[in-house]
Design a protein around this motif. Structure first.
Motif, PDB file in Angstrom:
ATOM      1  N   VAL A  91       6.108   4.581  -1.631  1.00  0.00           N
ATOM      2  CA  VAL A  91       7.561   4.730  -1.494  1.00  0.00           C
ATOM      3  C   VAL A  91       8.227   3.372  -1.331  1.00  0.00           C
ATOM      4  O   VAL A  91       9.241   3.070  -1.965  1.00  0.00           O
ATOM      5  N   VAL A  92       7.645   2.540  -0.483  1.00  0.00           N
ATOM      6  CA  VAL A  92       8.178   1.189  -0.291  1.00  0.00           C
ATOM      7  C   VAL A  92       8.050   0.390  -1.586  1.00  0.00           C
ATOM      8  O   VAL A  92       8.977  -0.326  -1.984  1.00  0.00           O
ATOM      9  N   SER A  93       6.931   0.513  -2.259  1.00  0.00           N
ATOM     10  CA  SER A  93       6.726  -0.195  -3.529  1.00  0.00           C
ATOM     11  C   SER A  93       7.804   0.172  -4.541  1.00  0.00           C
ATOM     12  O   SER A  93       8.351  -0.685  -5.239  1.00  0.00           O
ATOM     13  N   LEU A  94       8.120   1.449  -4.609  1.00  0.00           N
ATOM     14  CA  LEU A  94       9.156   1.911  -5.534  1.00  0.00           C
ATOM     15  C   LEU A  94      10.522   1.359  -5.143  1.00  0.00           C
ATOM     16  O   LEU A  94      11.307   0.956  -6.011  1.00  0.00           O
ATOM     17  N   GLU A  95      10.800   1.303  -3.845  1.00  0.00           N
ATOM     18  CA  GLU A  95      12.076   0.760  -3.379  1.00  0.00           C
ATOM     19  C   GLU A  95      12.207  -0.719  -3.731  1.00  0.00           C
ATOM     20  O   GLU A  95      13.288  -1.190  -4.087  1.00  0.00           O
ATOM     21  N   GLU A 109       0.802  -1.228   0.000  1.00  0.00           N
ATOM     22  CA  GLU A 109       0.000   0.000   0.000  1.00  0.00           C
ATOM     23  C   GLU A 109       0.835   1.277   0.000  1.00  0.00           C
ATOM     24  O   GLU A 109       0.377   2.320  -0.475  1.00  0.00           O
ATOM     25  N   ASP A 110       2.048   1.207   0.498  1.00  0.00           N
ATOM     26  CA  ASP A 110       2.918   2.385   0.548  1.00  0.00           C
ATOM     27  C   ASP A 110       3.653   2.536  -0.782  1.00  0.00           C
ATOM     28  O   ASP A 110       4.403   1.653  -1.193  1.00  0.00           O
ATOM     29  N   ALA A 154      -3.524   0.951  -5.345  1.00  0.00           N
ATOM     30  CA  ALA A 154      -2.779   0.370  -6.470  1.00  0.00           C
ATOM     31  C   ALA A 154      -2.648   1.302  -7.672  1.00  0.00           C
ATOM     32  O   ALA A 154      -1.555   1.450  -8.229  1.00  0.00           O
ATOM     33  N   LEU A 155      -3.730   1.917  -8.090  1.00  0.00           N
ATOM     34  CA  LEU A 155      -3.680   2.756  -9.292  1.00  0.00           C
ATOM     35  C   LEU A 155      -2.799   3.978  -9.085  1.00  0.00           C
ATOM     36  O   LEU A 155      -1.944   4.281  -9.935  1.00  0.00           O
ATOM     37  N   ASP A 156      -2.984   4.684  -7.989  1.00  0.00           N
ATOM     38  CA  ASP A 156      -2.152   5.865  -7.713  1.00  0.00           C
ATOM     39  C   ASP A 156      -0.687   5.469  -7.557  1.00  0.00           C
ATOM     40  O   ASP A 156       0.214   6.169  -8.042  1.00  0.00           O
ATOM     41  N   ASN A 157      -0.440   4.365  -6.864  1.00  0.00           N
ATOM     42  CA  ASN A 157       0.936   3.890  -6.696  1.00  0.00           C
ATOM     43  C   ASN A 157       1.572   3.573  -8.046  1.00  0.00           C
ATOM     44  O   ASN A 157       2.707   3.973  -8.323  1.00  0.00           O
TER      45      ASN A 157
END
Length: 219
Positions: A26-30, A23-24, A52-55
């Motif tokens: 920043v973590v998803s990008l990392e 859900e985060d 999900a969509l915004d991420n």
């Protein structure tokens, strides 16, 4: 058509498709950045939360700027509206847990790879009739490598990727390739809950290197 062929060839060359949702953003990008540094060039982000969509939209912008050669697709797509929404923000391919011919039409319209999930020979046949070059065998932990061995001769030339239960060990990974798959989906066994919650990016990097080595040895 160019991106469709590129995604498929990269999945097959890579031999594995990492997939996750968190859900985060920043973590998803990392996580995606860590996988990329370890040599991964195709990743599936799954549509399993309201973020999900915004991420995905935010991640894709960074990927385009900082991660050349990375293809980022979206998984857990069950309907047309979700497919169109993620394609609009740059999804490079579409993965589904089911066979929805309407989702297939959307992917084909945009000349993108569509990877539907199947559990029976009838579903595999339906997926083929709707243009699936690569079919997800799901849930893999229920069906097992023996299922692939049993059905592959019914569908000569069809490419399969088991997802949901592929283990992080050489014996299990080897058994899937011996059964005849083109690649394996690596979800929570690779990108574990602990890695996500404790931000263990070094651990993920090392585990990804190991996974790639095991896959290469099994192919």
């Amino acid at each position: 058509m160019k991106i469709k062929k590129a995604v498929l060839s990269n999945i097959l060359a890579q031999g594995m498709l990492p997939l996750f949702f968190y859900e985060d953003a920043v973590v998803s990008l990392e996580i995606i950045s860590t996988l990329y540094k370890a040599g991964v060039r195709v990743i599936e982000y799954t549509n399993r939360g309201k973020e999900a969509l915004d991420n995905f939209k935010a991640i894709k912008k960074v990927v385009n700027k900082e991660m050349p050669g990375l293809y980022l697709g979206i998984g857990t797509i069950k309907n047309v509206s979700d497919a169109e929404a993620f394609i609009d923000v740059g999804a490079d391919f579409i993965v589904s847990p089911i066979v929805n011919p309407e989702v297939a039409k959307v992917a084909h319209k945009h000349k993108l790879l569509w990877i539907p999930g199947c559990m029976t020979p009838t579903e595999i046949y339906l997926a083929q009739k709707n243009g699936a070059d690569l079919i997800k065998i799901f849930p893999a932990n229920i069906l097992g490598p023996a299922f692939i061995s049993s059905v592959r001769e019914l569908f000569p030339g069809q490419l399969f990727i088991p997802t949901g239960g592929v283990e992080m060990n050489a014996k299990n990974i080897s058994s899937w390739f011996h059964a005849g798959v083109g690649a394996v989906g690596m979800g929570s066994k690779l990108i574990t809950k602990e890695i996500l919650e404790k931000r263990q990016y070094d651990q993920l990097y090392n585990d990804t290197i190991k996974a790639i080595e095991m896959v290469k040895a099994a192919m």
